[in-house]
Design a protein around this motif. Structure first.
Motif, PDB file in Angstrom:
ATOM      1  N   ALA A  61      76.311 -91.903 -59.881  1.00  0.00           N
ATOM      2  CA  ALA A  61      77.546 -91.842 -59.101  1.00  0.00           C
ATOM      3  C   ALA A  61      78.690 -92.519 -59.845  1.00  0.00           C
ATOM      4  CB  ALA A  61      77.335 -92.488 -57.735  1.00  0.00           C
ATOM      5  N   ILE A  62      78.432 -93.673 -60.432  1.00  0.00           N
ATOM      6  CA  ILE A  62      79.474 -94.369 -61.196  1.00  0.00           C
ATOM      7  C   ILE A  62      79.837 -93.570 -62.437  1.00  0.00           C
ATOM      8  CG2 ILE A  62      79.937 -96.444 -62.564  1.00  0.00           C
ATOM      9  CD1 ILE A  62      78.359 -98.006 -60.466  1.00  0.00           C
ATOM     10  N   VAL A  97      83.758 -92.220 -63.253  1.00  0.00           N
ATOM     11  CA  VAL A  97      84.566 -92.658 -64.391  1.00  0.00           C
ATOM     12  C   VAL A  97      84.781 -91.563 -65.428  1.00  0.00           C
ATOM     13  CG1 VAL A  97      83.943 -95.071 -64.133  1.00  0.00           C
ATOM     14  CG2 VAL A  97      82.609 -93.637 -65.655  1.00  0.00           C
ATOM     15  N   MET A  98      84.233 -90.371 -65.188  1.00  0.00           N
ATOM     16  CA  MET A  98      84.512 -89.255 -66.096  1.00  0.00           C
ATOM     17  C   MET A  98      85.992 -88.881 -65.985  1.00  0.00           C
ATOM     18  SD  MET A  98      81.308 -86.748 -65.775  1.00  0.00           S
ATOM     19  CE  MET A  98      80.385 -86.595 -67.251  1.00  0.00           C
ATOM     20  N   PRO A  99      86.630 -88.535 -67.090  1.00  0.00           N
ATOM     21  CA  PRO A  99      88.066 -88.252 -67.064  1.00  0.00           C
ATOM     22  C   PRO A  99      88.468 -87.131 -66.105  1.00  0.00           C
ATOM     23  CG  PRO A  99      87.340 -88.549 -69.313  1.00  0.00           C
ATOM     24  CD  PRO A  99      86.115 -88.538 -68.457  1.00  0.00           C
ATOM     25  N   PHE A 100      87.706 -86.052 -66.057  1.00  0.00           N
ATOM     26  CA  PHE A 100      88.083 -84.964 -65.162  1.00  0.00           C
ATOM     27  C   PHE A 100      87.896 -85.365 -63.701  1.00  0.00           C
ATOM     28  CE2 PHE A 100      87.629 -80.838 -63.031  1.00  0.00           C
ATOM     29  CZ  PHE A 100      88.844 -80.275 -63.426  1.00  0.00           C
ATOM     30  N   SER A 101      86.921 -86.214 -63.418  1.00  0.00           N
ATOM     31  CA  SER A 101      86.733 -86.704 -62.053  1.00  0.00           C
ATOM     32  C   SER A 101      87.917 -87.563 -61.618  1.00  0.00           C
ATOM     33  CB  SER A 101      85.453 -87.517 -61.948  1.00  0.00           C
ATOM     34  OG  SER A 101      84.355 -86.705 -62.226  1.00  0.00           O
ATOM     35  N   ILE A 102      88.457 -88.354 -62.537  1.00  0.00           N
ATOM     36  CA  ILE A 102      89.640 -89.156 -62.223  1.00  0.00           C
ATOM     37  C   ILE A 102      90.800 -88.230 -61.879  1.00  0.00           C
ATOM     38  CG2 ILE A 102      91.317 -90.781 -63.173  1.00  0.00           C
ATOM     39  CD1 ILE A 102      88.993 -91.970 -64.804  1.00  0.00           C
TER      40      ILE A 102
END
Length: 113
Positions: free
Chosen positions: A8-9, A13-18
């Motif tokens: 989940a973490i 913290v993946m760039p596209f998730s941000i």
């Protein structure tokens, strides 16, 4: 539990998730100024992370500067090998492969023998 938490973490913290999180927050916020700010931030973030030139510069900044094996002053008995993906050889003058699109230090150590 630890496995789920680490995944989940990792996703968060993946760039596209941000980018997705910022975009969804901008969609639900009622304040016009904050919505506009979040949309600008999210699309600026998307442009930065999708620019392969900037991403490669960041990766190269993180990596150690490589040296040709002939330029080494000392002989080492032991080396550490980190396995990875594909390799590339930058020029015919280089006596070792370097990090191209993917890192492959295992093949680099094989070529060093």
């Amino acid at each position: 539990m630890f496995y789920f938490l680490s995944k989940a973490i990792d996703f968060l913290v993946m760039p596209f998730s941000i980018f997705l999180i910022l975009s969804f927050c901008a969609f639900y916020i009622k304040n016009y100024k904050r919505k506009k700010l979040l949309l600008i931030l999210s699309f600026t973030w998307l442009i930065l992370i999708s620019n392969s030139f900037l991403v490669n510069k960041a990766f190269n900044w993180w990596e150690f500067k490589y040296m040709n094996m002939n330029d080494l002053q000392k002989t080492y008995d032991v080396g550490v090998v980190f396995a990875g993906g594909m390799i590339s050889v930058p020029s015919l003058k280089a006596d070792h492969p370097v990090m191209g699109i993917h890192a492959d230090r295992f093949a680099g150590s094989i070529f060093a023998l």
